[in-house]
Write a protein that holds these residues in place. Structure first.
Motif, PDB file in Angstrom:
ATOM      1  N   ALA A 736       0.775  -1.212  -0.009  1.00 49.54           N
ATOM      2  CA  ALA A 736       0.063  -0.005  -0.111  1.00 49.54           C
ATOM      3  C   ALA A 736       0.834   1.239   0.063  1.00 49.54           C
ATOM      4  CB  ALA A 736      -1.012  -0.144   1.059  1.00 49.54           C
ATOM      5  N   ARG A 737       1.699   1.221   0.772  1.00 46.17           N
ATOM      6  CA  ARG A 737       2.699   2.503   0.875  1.00 46.17           C
ATOM      7  C   ARG A 737       4.088   2.224   1.842  1.00 46.17           C
ATOM      8  NH1 ARG A 737      -0.835   2.219   5.091  1.00 46.17           N
ATOM      9  NH2 ARG A 737      -0.294   2.795   7.192  1.00 46.17           N
ATOM     10  N   LEU A 760      10.683 -10.194  11.226  1.00 45.17           N
ATOM     11  CA  LEU A 760       9.411  -9.808  12.239  1.00 45.17           C
ATOM     12  C   LEU A 760       9.605  -8.494  12.648  1.00 45.17           C
ATOM     13  CD1 LEU A 760       6.975 -10.795  13.695  1.00 45.17           C
ATOM     14  CD2 LEU A 760       8.247 -11.533  15.515  1.00 45.17           C
ATOM     15  N   VAL A 761       8.456  -7.615  12.099  1.00 43.63           N
ATOM     16  CA  VAL A 761       8.588  -6.263  12.422  1.00 43.63           C
ATOM     17  C   VAL A 761       7.315  -5.606  13.176  1.00 43.63           C
ATOM     18  CG1 VAL A 761       8.512  -4.048  11.048  1.00 43.63           C
ATOM     19  CG2 VAL A 761       9.750  -6.044  10.195  1.00 43.63           C
ATOM     20  N   HIS A 762       7.713  -4.618  14.102  1.00 41.93           N
ATOM     21  CA  HIS A 762       6.665  -4.171  14.824  1.00 41.93           C
ATOM     22  C   HIS A 762       6.201  -2.815  13.998  1.00 41.93           C
ATOM     23  CE1 HIS A 762       5.206  -2.109  18.890  1.00 41.93           C
ATOM     24  NE2 HIS A 762       4.069  -2.289  18.192  1.00 41.93           N
ATOM     25  N   PRO A 763       5.155  -2.761  13.233  1.00 43.38           N
ATOM     26  CA  PRO A 763       4.848  -1.493  12.476  1.00 43.38           C
ATOM     27  C   PRO A 763       4.529  -0.518  13.334  1.00 43.38           C
ATOM     28  CG  PRO A 763       3.523  -3.486  11.737  1.00 43.38           C
ATOM     29  CD  PRO A 763       4.129  -3.732  13.172  1.00 43.38           C
ATOM     30  N   TYR A 764       4.843   0.793  12.670  1.00 39.82           N
ATOM     31  CA  TYR A 764       4.791   2.067  13.173  1.00 39.82           C
ATOM     32  C   TYR A 764       4.301   2.868  12.250  1.00 39.82           C
ATOM     33  CZ  TYR A 764       8.196   1.163  17.109  1.00 39.82           C
ATOM     34  OH  TYR A 764       8.868   0.925  18.280  1.00 39.82           O
ATOM     35  N   ASP A 765       2.731   2.257  11.907  1.00 38.71           N
ATOM     36  CA  ASP A 765       1.851   3.081  11.147  1.00 38.71           C
ATOM     37  C   ASP A 765       0.509   3.407  11.362  1.00 38.71           C
ATOM     38  OD1 ASP A 765       1.376   0.397  10.984  1.00 38.71           O
ATOM     39  OD2 ASP A 765       0.864   0.206   8.743  1.00 38.71           O
TER      40      ASP A 765
END
Length: 840
Positions: A736-737, A760-765
């Protein structure tokens, strides 16, 4: 596309290349070494290796002889060195490989008494010819000015990076008397230095670089890098006359008369030219000239022979009145060597000393002959250059903005001071940026530390300094933010008309903010000083000479290594210059011989193995590394771990909830989207006893949007890196972005015999709401973390580059993107602000 317009005298037509071809174009390989014994005049390779070690270690004569005695008792290879004196004779025998230092005595009168000074110098043209004849450097030389343009999708936009892409080089080539002549452009650096081995001993080294060589060579530490070419005398202060005009003029005469000795070898040749048989056996006509003078303000005043900060016109470049130094938005007439000489000639024609002094004082000039006037195609006033180290890091910020901010915080109270220090300590660690535990009550002498403080202070203090309660500190913090914008624009490796315009706008914003601050501040601080005024010439300098890394004195600090590290007996202080220069020359010889040996080794190795490639990948933490693509490389591999063990280890962490099942679903959805069929056409399922391999390091290569070259981030995902947990943040490209996130785990897993790298990522969105007034003031890009249970898997191929995020302690879960970690991040965030419609 890249369009290159060459100087008309080059005879080279305009060329347009595909961008990839332009950036991938490399110099022709150097010639194969002809010498099969490159260590000569040393009897054997081990003799040279030993002598080089003694030189690097700076052992005394006694220590050297004792070590030789031990080695000779156990020597397995022919070792002919017998004592320290023998090594010295070998170095002397090898000294003819490169231009030697010479000593001359100059005599300068003062108060009817002659004073003699020793001047040491390496003839500049001899050093230049050494470079021109070296087959390793030869293919990298650029002798013709160019105007380069990059296609931005609509137009060809000119850019400035190397000196030969800027205006001054073009103008110099235009001024040469013969079409076939080429400019050989010197960059000269001068600054006093303290010898670290004894507190009060000072040295005055002169470093030279060749502006015709690419920045990677010119600013490197190799043979084509900066070289010590002179050692000026330092006039001791005389209590009887110190500070008087006659004594100051006397010191300036000593400086310029000494510098004339250094320039003597190029003075005449700059007018007549000189034919040189180059590395490729082709004769070329060169006109030596000085393109750039790199120095602090104090040295610039000496070079330009102006009277300094208290004179009527304290700028070495223009005739700005002293009281107008703070007005950087107004242009004043430029100084030129011709106009200055005309003024001095007129002043000398007056019979009355008072009339003579009045005219000289009106322009802040000294009645001294300038050494640089001997060199044609050289104007000292245009050659002196903007220097980020002294103007910004050790000037505008360290001595003015930062000390003023410290005073404000001290007056606000210790609690605020302590909070800012705590926030500084919580800043994310980042490669090539110093980490500070506390900064509010200490000062440094290191410009790089001040640079890093300036990059971080806004992120550490914004949520402590309240706009309503702390009006002046808040306004000063805004000034610092705009100052950092100027410094980041100044630091760009490549400039375009767009970045230059943006940099000029930042200067305007900074000036207006500082005027607002100064009218409200009652401390009596004077903001009109020469380093503030230097902004008036910053971007003109870039258009004339290319990126500021071409003129920055910081590049020359590394050249002081052999000078600063020298350890001499106190009884030999009188011979410091001779000893340092002898050692410096030996370092140059040793480096030259070492390069010849390496070329010889490469030749022998390539004859044995045609597929041999010299050089090794020495990246840290890449034991058992995994090349995923040219874009990313995983390293620091751990032992294999079963899914069951991994989920048990992280049972208390919501981010790892249903790890095995979520990973299987991610791969089942993502692999077909990338053209990879699922095994048997069925969705993937992992068993608890199947394994993954964790990696705690990833190297990410990306194309910098500043200079379009490959840049590299070294990112950590480790529970303990140098005794601290380190989970770096990244920029990710999703379907998406673009989003930001924090690495929680890097690993590889195997599906149907194929290895897949996953993060494995902790999204900050998460949504952050409207852009606040404070965010506009400090140009923040704010992100908000999702609940930890919302952590997702991403292919490591989705990582664009690394990022540093600072926690906003006033809003839980909010983070601010630190856009000052490097020039690419700075411009990248400017683009994102513009796309988001943020008004700064």
């Amino acid at each position: 596309m890249i369009s290159g317009q060459y100087h008309p005298r080059s005879g080279i037509p305009t060329k347009t290349d595909h961008f990839a071809d332009f950036r991938c174009n490399t110099a022709a390989p150097s010639l194969a070494p002809e010498n099969t014994t490159p260590w000569e005049p040393f009897s054997s390779r081990i003799d040279f290796d030993f002598a080089e070690l003694i030189l690097k270690a700076n052992l005394t004569k006694l220590q050297t002889n004792e070590l030789i005695g031990l080695i000779r008792r156990a020597a397995l290879e022919r070792f002919s060195v017998t004592d320290y004196d023998g090594i010295c004779k070998l170095w002397d025998a090898a000294s003819s490989r490169h231009a030697k230092f010479k000593k001359e005595v100059i005599s300068v009168p003062h108060r009817d008494q002659e004073h003699n000074f020793d001047v040491w110098y390496r003839p500049l043209w001899d050093w230049a010819c050494d470079l021109l004849k070296d087959p390793r450097l030869g293919p990298h030389f650029v002798f013709n000015a160019q105007r380069l343009y990059k296609f931005d999708g609509q137009n060809f936009v000119r850019f400035f990076d190397e000196p030969w892409t800027a205006n001054a080089f073009w103008d110099c080539q235009s001024s040469l008397p013969k079409d076939e002549g080429k400019p050989f452009a010197f960059i000269i650096y001068a600054d006093k230095a303290k010898l670290s081995s004894f507190g009060r001993q000072k040295a005055y080294p002169i470093i030279a670089r060749c502006a015709n060589l690419p920045v990677g060579i010119r600013n490197g530490e190799g043979f084509g890098g900066g070289r010590l070419v002179g050692w000026l005398p330092i006039v001791e202060e005389d209590r009887k006359y110190s500070g008087t005009q006659s004594f100051v003029n006397f010191k300036n005469v000593v400086w310029h008369k000494s510098f004339k000795r250094l320039l003597k070898s190029i003075a005449l040749l700059s007018k007549t030219g000189c034919w040189v048989m180059c590395w490729d056996n082709i004769k070329r006509l060169f006109y030596p000239l000085i393109l750039i003078l790199s120095a602090d303000y104090e040295e610039q005043c000496v070079m330009a022979l102006i009277r300094g900060t208290k004179c009527k016109c304290p700028c070495p470049v223009c005739l700005v009145p002293r009281e107008e130094l703070g007005n950087v938005l107004t242009s004043y007439p430029l100084r030129t060597s011709a106009s200055v000489q005309a003024t001095i000639t007129e002043a000398r024609s007056f019979s009355q000393q008072e009339d003579k002094e009045k005219l000289l004082m009106s322009q802040g000039l000294r009645d001294v002959d300038n050494a640089f006037s001997d060199v044609a195609h050289t104007d000292v006033h245009s050659a002196v250059s903007f220097d980020r180290l002294h103007v910004n890091n050790e000037g505008n910020f360290s001595d003015h903005l930062w000390t003023q901010f410290q005073e404000h915080i001290k007056s606000v109270g210790r609690q605020i001071q302590s909070e800012i220090d705590v926030h500084f300590d919580s800043m994310p660690r980042w490669r090539n940026i110093n980490h500070f535990k506390h900064v509010m009550d200490i000062s440094f002498s290191d410009g790089s530390k001040y640079e890093d403080i300036s990059k971080l202070i806004v992120f550490a203090a914004h949520d402590v300094i309240d706009r309503g309660t702390h009006t002046l500190p808040y306004l000063l913090l805004r000034c610092i933010r705009e100052y950092v914008n100027i410094d980041m624009y100044a630091a760009l490796e490549v400039h375009t008309s767009e970045t230059i315009a943006a940099g000029c706008l930042a200067i305007t914003e900074f000036t207006q903010l500082l005027e607002r601050y100064s009218t409200k501040d009652d401390s009596g601080k004077n903001w009109a000083y020469p380093k503030r005024h230097a902004y008036a010439h910053l971007f003109d300098d870039i258009e004339a000479k290319g990126a500021t890394r071409n003129t920055n004195t910081k590049q020359n600090e590394k050249c002081h290594g052999p000078i600063r590290r020298i350890y001499l007996r106190r009884t030999n202080f009188k011979n410091i210059a001779e000893q340092v220069l002898r050692l410096n020359h030996r370092f140059l010889i040793a480096h030259s011989i070492r390069l010849d040996i390496e070329d010889y080794d490469d030749l022998i190795a390539s004859q044995k193995d045609p597929l041999y490639l010299s050089g090794a990948d020495n990246d840290e933490d890449l034991d058992n590394d995994l090349d995923v693509t040219l874009h990313v490389k995983l390293g620091a591999a751990q032992n294999e771990q079963t899914f069951a063990a991994l989920e048990q280890e992280h049972a208390s962490d919501n981010a790892f909830n249903r790890f095995r099942i979520k990973l299987a679903n991610f791969l089942s959805d993502s692999l077909p989207a990338h053209g990879i069929p699922l095994p048997g056409g069925k969705r993937i399922k992992f068993m608890p006893d199947e394994t993954v391999t964790e990696h705690r390091f990833v190297k990410v290569n990306y194309e910098s949007i500043v200079d379009w070259r490959t840049a590299t981030d070294y990112l950590r995902c480790s529970p303990s890196f140098h005794n601290f947990p380190r989970y770096d943040c990244i920029i990710l490209q999703t379907q998406a972005r673009v989003i930001f996130g924090r690495l929680l785990m890097l690993f590889t897993c195997v599906v149907d015999g194929q290895t897949h790298p996953v993060a494995l990522v902790h999204p900050y969105d998460a949504l952050v709401g409207q852009h606040s007034l404070k965010d506009k003031h400090f140009q923040f890009w704010r992100v908000h973390q999702r609940p930890r249970i919302s952590s997702e898997f991403f292919s490591v191929h989705s990582i664009i580059r690394g990022a540093a995020l600072a926690e906003d302690h006033s809003i839980q879960g909010d983070y601010l993107v630190i856009d000052t970690i490097d020039t690419d991040m700075f411009l990248r965030m400017k683009v994102m602000h513009k796309s988001a419609g943020h008004v700064e």
